[in-house]
Scaffold this active site. Structure first.
Site, PDB file in Angstrom:
ATOM      1  CB  CYS A   1     -20.171  -2.633  -1.760  1.00  0.00           C
ATOM      2  SG  CYS A   1     -18.578  -3.040  -1.039  1.00  0.00           S
ATOM      3  CD  GLU A  31     -16.954  -2.962   4.761  1.00  0.00           C
ATOM      4  OE1 GLU A  31     -17.226  -2.387   5.829  1.00  0.00           O
ATOM      5  OE2 GLU A  31     -16.726  -2.355   3.707  1.00  0.00           O
ATOM      6  CG  ASP A  55      -2.124   0.845   1.077  1.00  0.00           C
ATOM      7  OD1 ASP A  55      -3.227   0.288   1.014  1.00  0.00           O
ATOM      8  OD2 ASP A  55      -1.981   2.090   0.978  1.00  0.00           O
ATOM      9  CB  THR A  84     -16.406  -3.770  -7.281  1.00  0.00           C
ATOM     10  OG1 THR A  84     -16.403  -4.735  -6.242  1.00  0.00           O
ATOM     11  CG2 THR A  84     -17.692  -3.854  -8.071  1.00  0.00           C
TER      12      THR A  84
END
Ligand code: UGA
Length: 488
Positions: free
Chosen positions: A276, A154, A30, A120
């Site tokens: 999402c 989640e 990251d 996604t």
């Protein structure tokens, strides 16, 4: 397999930990150095069941953390892209982070690498990654692109990963199919479930679906949009239930008993939220528009979702009349139970609206208070250390997140702490009877009790409900007096 997972957000971190659990050598990369430092020291940046255990088990062994993306790319055999794809102002997914990774990949690849899109993304993104890499000088013989969407929720992401219903591989060549199947083999052949140290779960062999890259990309968007549709459908049905005096819980149970419909995702409430569904429904509609199709059904799904918050606020106003100066206990701030995530949380939006109308909010959430604090100015709302403290002296208690732990609350104690005996349940966590037995007036979504005490005089209500517990009847009397006092 040597795996690089790019992005240490919810999807990336869980995937990296789970790949290590399956026995692979993993580096999770990251560009947020602070986050990497935190992970290296053993801290866990998100609230996710079983994740701390997995990180503890594999950190420094099968799982490393790094901020050096190029080094990771030149080392790995397979690279999973798990970076964010936030919505841009026009509703399309912002793919600039994915593009950034593609550029870095082009510069760093050594040997053949399978690049797997896991975030996604709209259909066609894998193709765009490939084009970007070629434009930046990558040799087409050095890489393949595949799509491997995740279906993690989640809160239960680790078990969803290790006990998946399906593993979806969108591939365009044999090399990608082979490598990805090998990565997931312990779940496909069941060998993971035979291990003594396996995370326990509902053992079932995962179903492997191998499709084209474009189909895989579309399956993810279409699945999330369909689940959002299911929620909006039951929310719309709950409105009809309120109108005709039916109970949406019974209706949902009856509908869900048909295996073609299924019982899940039929709980009404203040609407779906999170990082999402809102983003993916919008992005999927944009995908449809880009090919000339106006997917109006999705527009309606979003409209119903928005209206649920309004409908709930109307219930709060009906129960309390005006909100200015009222003290409201809010239980739940996360976008759903089991997570500390407050992104696009309907609970936060409802709190904002209550504040705009002059209410004082005292909130409690089992996990999301730290993240919620960052969303409000100092002193804008108060935070309580538990549900009982939040309810002390409040005019009503509002349940805005479906935390299972709320079901263990002592409602009689809450009744004693509240100024007025009103529980407004925005997530249908409680059942009407249980709440009324504790002497509280209940207002849920689309169920019996929703119209009480809103559309009937109290005297009539307490007479009609002969079964109502003595305590409840007494409360209704107290409440009538309180309302009379208020209206004078
Ligand atoms: C969702 C999907 O369920 C996952 O399969 C998918 O992988 C993930 O998005 C993703 O794309 O990454 P998640 O956002 O974690 O997972 O949460 P859900 O459990 O699906 O809940 C979404 C929202 O719908 C929450 O606000 C929840 O409260 C609401 N909801 C859910 C309802 O209002 N009613 C229901 O019956 C179910």
């Amino acid at each position: 397999m040597k795996i690089a997972v790019i992005g240490a957000g919810y999807v990336g971190l869980v995937s990296a930990a789970c790949f290590a659990e399956l026995g692979h050598e993993v580096v999770n990369v990251d560009n947020d150095r602070a986050k990497i430092a935190m992970l290296e020291q053993g801290q866990v940046p998100i609230h996710e069941e079983l994740l701390p255990e997995l990180l503890q088990k594999h950190r420094g062994r099968g799982l490393r953390f790094s901020a050096d993306v190029r080094q990771a790319f030149s080392w790995c055999e397979v690279a999973f892209i798990c970076v964010g794809t936030p919505p841009s102002p026009n509703g399309e997914a912002d793919l600039s982070y994915v593009e950034g990774v593609a550029r870095e990949l082009a510069l760093a690849l050594k040997g053949h690498t399978v690049i797997v899109e896991k975030s996604t993304v709209p259909v066609g993104t894998c193709e765009a990654v490939r084009r970007t890499m070629l434009l930046h000088g990558a040799d087409p013989r050095d890489f393949s692109i595949a799509s491997n969407p995740e279906f993690l929720r989640e809160g239960t992401a680790v078990s969803d990963f290790l006990y998946p219903e399906r593993i979806l591989l969108g591939v365009s060549d044999e090399e990608s199919r082979k490598k990805l199947s090998a990565i997931y083999m312990p779940l496909l052949d069941g060998s993971y479930y035979e291990r003594d140290d396996a995370i326990p779960g509902p053992t079932r062999p995962a179903r492997l679906l191998v499709t084209s890259v474009r189909s895989a990309e579309l399956i993810k968007h279409a699945s999330n949009a369909f689940l959002a549709l299911k929620i909006s459908f039951i929310n719309a049905v709950s409105t009809v239930c309120e109108g005709v005096g039916a109970d949406v819980r019974q209706v949902a149970e009856g509908m869900g008993a048909d295996s073609r419909i299924g019982p899940r995702f039929l709980t009404p409430g203040i609407g779906y939220g999170g990082s999402c569904f809102p983003k993916d429904v919008l992005a999927f509609r944009s995908v449809a528009r880009s090919v000339g199709y106006d997917f109006q059904l999705l527009t309606e799904v979003m409209a119903i979702n928005e209206s649920q918050k309004e409908r709930f606020l109307a219930k709060v106003r009906e129960a309390l009349w005006t909100l200015r100066g009222k003290k409201l206990a809010v239980l739940g701030l996360a976008f759903k139970g089991g997570t500390d995530d407050v992104r696009d949380s309907p609970a936060i939006e409802v709190v904002r609206r209550l504040l705009q109308e002059g209410a004082h909010v005292v909130a409690y959430d089992p996990a999301a208070m730290e993240k919620a604090k960052a969303l409000f100015a100092d002193g804008e709302i108060a935070f309580a250390s538990d549900a009982y403290e939040a309810c002390t002296g409040a005019d009503a208690v509002l349940v805005l997140t479906e935390w299972q732990s709320f079901l263990e609350l002592d409602l009689l104690r809450i009744r004693g702490l509240l100024k007025l005996p009103i529980l407004l349940d925005g997530k249908n966590v409680f059942s009407t009877g249980v709440v009324e037995k504790a002497g509280l007036l209940y207002c849920g979504i689309g169920c019996e009790g929703s119209a009480f005490p809103l559309h009937a005089p109290f005297s009539q209500v307490s007479e009609d409900r002969s079964e109502m517990a003595e305590a409840g009847a007494q409360v209704a009397g107290e409440f009538t007096s309180a309302l009379q006092a208020l209206s004078q």
